[in-house]
Design a protein around this motif. Structure first.
Motif, PDB file in Angstrom:
ATOM      1  N   ASN A 108       4.045   7.063  -7.787  1.00  0.00           N
ATOM      2  CA  ASN A 108       3.745   8.083  -8.792  1.00  0.00           C
ATOM      3  C   ASN A 108       4.129   9.484  -8.345  1.00  0.00           C
ATOM      4  N   GLU A 109       4.896   9.591  -7.263  1.00  0.00           N
ATOM      5  CA  GLU A 109       5.346  10.906  -6.801  1.00  0.00           C
ATOM      6  C   GLU A 109       6.352  11.504  -7.790  1.00  0.00           C
ATOM      7  N   ASP A 110       6.516  12.825  -7.707  1.00  0.00           N
ATOM      8  CA  ASP A 110       7.380  13.520  -8.661  1.00  0.00           C
ATOM      9  C   ASP A 110       8.836  13.094  -8.540  1.00  0.00           C
ATOM     10  N   TYR A 111       9.321  12.886  -7.298  1.00  0.00           N
ATOM     11  CA  TYR A 111      10.741  12.542  -7.155  1.00  0.00           C
ATOM     12  C   TYR A 111      11.030  11.143  -7.682  1.00  0.00           C
ATOM     13  N   VAL A 112      10.026  10.245  -7.642  1.00  0.00           N
ATOM     14  CA  VAL A 112      10.214   8.905  -8.214  1.00  0.00           C
ATOM     15  C   VAL A 112      10.238   8.999  -9.739  1.00  0.00           C
ATOM     16  N   LEU A 135      12.193   5.145  -2.060  1.00  0.00           N
ATOM     17  CA  LEU A 135      10.863   4.808  -1.555  1.00  0.00           C
ATOM     18  C   LEU A 135      10.870   4.314  -0.113  1.00  0.00           C
ATOM     19  N   VAL A 136      11.706   3.326   0.169  1.00  0.00           N
ATOM     20  CA  VAL A 136      11.689   2.704   1.500  1.00  0.00           C
ATOM     21  C   VAL A 136      11.996   3.701   2.616  1.00  0.00           C
ATOM     22  N   PRO A 137      13.016   4.583   2.493  1.00  0.00           N
ATOM     23  CA  PRO A 137      13.264   5.529   3.594  1.00  0.00           C
ATOM     24  C   PRO A 137      12.087   6.440   3.906  1.00  0.00           C
ATOM     25  N   GLY A 138      11.171   6.629   2.956  1.00  0.00           N
ATOM     26  CA  GLY A 138      10.039   7.514   3.188  1.00  0.00           C
ATOM     27  C   GLY A 138       9.025   6.954   4.163  1.00  0.00           C
ATOM     28  N   ALA A 189      11.164  11.611 -11.452  1.00  0.00           N
ATOM     29  CA  ALA A 189      12.431  12.246 -11.809  1.00  0.00           C
ATOM     30  C   ALA A 189      13.576  11.239 -11.758  1.00  0.00           C
ATOM     31  N   ALA A 190      13.565  10.348 -10.793  1.00  0.00           N
ATOM     32  CA  ALA A 190      14.614   9.328 -10.706  1.00  0.00           C
ATOM     33  C   ALA A 190      14.551   8.372 -11.884  1.00  0.00           C
ATOM     34  N   LYS A 191      13.346   8.013 -12.321  1.00  0.00           N
ATOM     35  CA  LYS A 191      13.217   7.141 -13.493  1.00  0.00           C
ATOM     36  C   LYS A 191      13.736   7.837 -14.753  1.00  0.00           C
ATOM     37  N   ILE A 192      13.394   9.123 -14.908  1.00  0.00           N
ATOM     38  CA  ILE A 192      13.865   9.858 -16.084  1.00  0.00           C
ATOM     39  C   ILE A 192      15.376   9.977 -16.077  1.00  0.00           C
ATOM     40  N   ALA A 193      15.966  10.103 -14.871  1.00  0.00           N
ATOM     41  CA  ALA A 193      17.428  10.216 -14.763  1.00  0.00           C
ATOM     42  C   ALA A 193      18.146   8.893 -14.994  1.00  0.00           C
ATOM     43  N   GLY A 194      17.387   7.805 -15.189  1.00  0.00           N
ATOM     44  CA  GLY A 194      18.000   6.512 -15.476  1.00  0.00           C
ATOM     45  C   GLY A 194      18.383   5.707 -14.253  1.00  0.00           C
ATOM     46  N   VAL A 195      17.833   6.034 -13.106  1.00  0.00           N
ATOM     47  CA  VAL A 195      18.126   5.280 -11.884  1.00  0.00           C
ATOM     48  C   VAL A 195      17.442   3.924 -11.958  1.00  0.00           C
ATOM     49  N   GLY A 196      18.156   2.882 -11.524  1.00  0.00           N
ATOM     50  CA  GLY A 196      17.612   1.536 -11.565  1.00  0.00           C
ATOM     51  C   GLY A 196      16.464   1.340 -10.594  1.00  0.00           C
ATOM     52  N   ASP A 197      15.671   0.285 -10.848  1.00  0.00           N
ATOM     53  CA  ASP A 197      14.492   0.037 -10.013  1.00  0.00           C
ATOM     54  C   ASP A 197      14.863  -0.284  -8.567  1.00  0.00           C
ATOM     55  N   LEU A 198      15.894  -1.115  -8.374  1.00  0.00           N
ATOM     56  CA  LEU A 198      16.293  -1.462  -7.012  1.00  0.00           C
ATOM     57  C   LEU A 198      16.736  -0.234  -6.222  1.00  0.00           C
ATOM     58  N   LYS A 199      17.467   0.651  -6.878  1.00  0.00           N
ATOM     59  CA  LYS A 199      17.913   1.856  -6.198  1.00  0.00           C
ATOM     60  C   LYS A 199      16.737   2.763  -5.886  1.00  0.00           C
ATOM     61  N   ILE A 200      15.762   2.846  -6.781  1.00  0.00           N
ATOM     62  CA  ILE A 200      14.571   3.654  -6.509  1.00  0.00           C
ATOM     63  C   ILE A 200      13.813   3.098  -5.314  1.00  0.00           C
ATOM     64  N   ILE A 201      13.725   1.762  -5.235  1.00  0.00           N
ATOM     65  CA  ILE A 201      12.974   1.133  -4.141  1.00  0.00           C
ATOM     66  C   ILE A 201      13.660   1.374  -2.795  1.00  0.00           C
ATOM     67  N   PHE A 202      14.964   1.067  -2.737  1.00  0.00           N
ATOM     68  CA  PHE A 202      15.645   1.070  -1.440  1.00  0.00           C
ATOM     69  C   PHE A 202      16.246   2.419  -1.061  1.00  0.00           C
ATOM     70  N   VAL A 203      16.413   3.319  -2.033  1.00  0.00           N
ATOM     71  CA  VAL A 203      17.008   4.623  -1.721  1.00  0.00           C
ATOM     72  C   VAL A 203      15.950   5.719  -1.678  1.00  0.00           C
ATOM     73  N   SER A 247       0.824  -1.212   0.000  1.00  0.00           N
ATOM     74  CA  SER A 247       0.000   0.000   0.000  1.00  0.00           C
ATOM     75  C   SER A 247       0.856   1.260   0.000  1.00  0.00           C
ATOM     76  N   LYS A 248       1.972   1.249   0.719  1.00  0.00           N
ATOM     77  CA  LYS A 248       2.865   2.410   0.727  1.00  0.00           C
ATOM     78  C   LYS A 248       3.515   2.619  -0.641  1.00  0.00           C
ATOM     79  N   PHE A 249       3.919   1.540  -1.287  1.00  0.00           N
ATOM     80  CA  PHE A 249       4.539   1.668  -2.607  1.00  0.00           C
ATOM     81  C   PHE A 249       3.545   2.202  -3.627  1.00  0.00           C
ATOM     82  N   ILE A 250       2.304   1.735  -3.573  1.00  0.00           N
ATOM     83  CA  ILE A 250       1.292   2.226  -4.516  1.00  0.00           C
ATOM     84  C   ILE A 250       1.057   3.718  -4.294  1.00  0.00           C
TER      85      ILE A 250
END
Length: 404
Positions: A270-274, A292-295, A276-290, A263-266
């Motif tokens: 779709n937040e703006d910083y996520v 999303l999870v700290p939030g 932006a990270a996808k557009i910058a080419g950041v990998g999925d694992l890094k997006i998840i653990f760097v 539920s937290k991931f859903i």
């Protein structure tokens, strides 16, 4: 800008005054800590849990006897009374106990133990007893307290085999308090991984994982415990049994945490910083653990804390039913097996003492989890503070409208 304004910092520097440091915004963990300190029940629960885990850590040192020690002469003996005043009315600074002798109850003809004032045994600190490994570092035979032979000190009485119940409660806490922590740690990793994949990927992956979680949660708990316990080999060591019970508890409890993570991931994917990270080419694992999870890691800590009482009750129930820890090891659930018969409880009520430890531990974790939940939610304690202020103003009559 006036001359006074320009020269003011220079004058302060010449007087030796340091410029005021700019105030930094407190982190989320700092705010949680401040709110947790205001929660009285959470503070008390934290102290109680710290004492219980310290007891489990130093169990072999605190317990006067070991797991395999027993005295067939003192079966079902009542708790020993610690005294400061002897039979002659003299006060002693050092506590002591009387010796025990057995006799027959004239009414029920049952064997009972009474004190013998002619034998006095002072309670001593750091006495010699059975050898054990202190924290796995070295062998020693020093125990926290005890009495000299042939004296007996049973703080919680003895069981049907003459084993010291206090020693078994202390040593049983090592299992009953450790299995839930290890099980929650495993379920935390499983829930974070599987729930994160489900919430971040979405689509068919999310549907498949959620249907699997529904299937696992649809099984009745007791038959599932029995089925998993039946798969354990009949003759395994204490360490292997500990590992098996931990895996069973983690396999059952990870689904609830996975739903929270999903539920937290859903909500955050779709937040703006996520984006932006996808557009910058950041990998999925890094997006998840760097990113999303700290939030919402604080909410996961709260969910894990609230899951520990369920783990404790689960391990206790399994051991109580004979599906968990087995002799020669012990746990609070194993100690509660002798309380199954009403006759046993009526004649020897001290055998219910392990139940009190389970109740206190579960309540302490629940109160601590409630405190962490309130501290992690800024809206809850803010609204609670406003409600208190409103009630105070109403009681003082300050919210009444003044006449025109």
């Amino acid at each position: 800008m006036s001359v006074e304004t320009k020269t003011a910092p220079r004058r302060r520097f010449l007087r030796g005054e340091r410029p005021a440091k700019p105030e930094r915004a407190a982190s989320h963990w700092r705010l949680m800590y401040r709110e947790l300190k205001r929660h009285r029940l959470a503070r008390i629960s934290l102290i109680v849990l710290a004492a219980l885990y310290l007891m489990a850590l130093l169990g072999n040192f605190i317990a006067p006897q070991g797991l395999e020690s027993y005295s067939s002469e003192y079966m079902n003996s009542a708790p020993t009374k610690i005294r400061f005043v002897d039979a002659e009315g003299k006060f002693h600074l050092q506590p002591f106990v009387y010796g025990l002798k057995s006799e027959r109850d004239p009414e029920t003809l049952r064997k009972r133990f009474v004190e013998d004032p002619s034998q006095t045994y002072p309670i001593k600190l750091f006495v010699r007893g059975e050898s054990y490994s202190f924290l796995g570092l070295f062998e020693t035979n020093v125990h926290l307290f005890g009495v000299d032979e042939p004296g007996r000190l049973f703080l919680f009485g003895t069981d049907g085999m003459g084993r010291d119940l206090f020693s078994r409660v202390v040593l049983g806490s090592q299992v009953s308090l450790t299995v839930p922590l290890v099980g929650v740690a495993i379920s935390f990793v499983l829930g974070l991984l599987i729930g994160g994949i489900s919430g971040y990927a979405g689509g068919r992956t999310d549907s498949v994982i959620q249907r699997f979680i529904d299937i696992v949660r649809s099984f009745p708990t007791l038959p599932l415990w029995m089925a998993l316990a039946a798969a354990i080999p009949p003759r395994v060591g204490v360490v292997e049994m500990f590992v098996y019970i931990t895996i069973i508890m983690a396999f059952i409890e990870w689904t609830g945490l996975a739903r929270v993570v999903r539920s937290k991931f859903i909500a955050l994917r779709n937040e703006d910083y996520v984006t932006a990270a996808k557009i910058a080419g950041v990998g999925d694992l890094k997006i998840i653990f760097v990113h999303l999870v700290p939030g919402f890691i604080s909410y996961l800590v709260v969910a894990a804390t609230l899951a520990i009482p369920g783990m404790i009750i689960g391990e206790t129930a399994m051991s109580f039913l004979g599906l968990g820890i087995r002799s020669p090891a012990t746990s609070w659930g194993v100690l509660m097996q002798e309380a199954q018969q009403i006759e046993n409880v009526a004649l020897y009520p001290w055998k219910l003492i392990p139940v009190l430890f389970v109740i206190v531990t579960v309540l302490a974790f629940n109160f601590l989890g409630d405190g962490l939940r309130d501290a992690a939610d800024p809206y809850s304690h803010e609204s609670g503070r406003k409600a208190k202020e409103k009630r105070w103003r109403k009681w003082r009559g300050r919210d009444r409208q003044l006449p025109a």
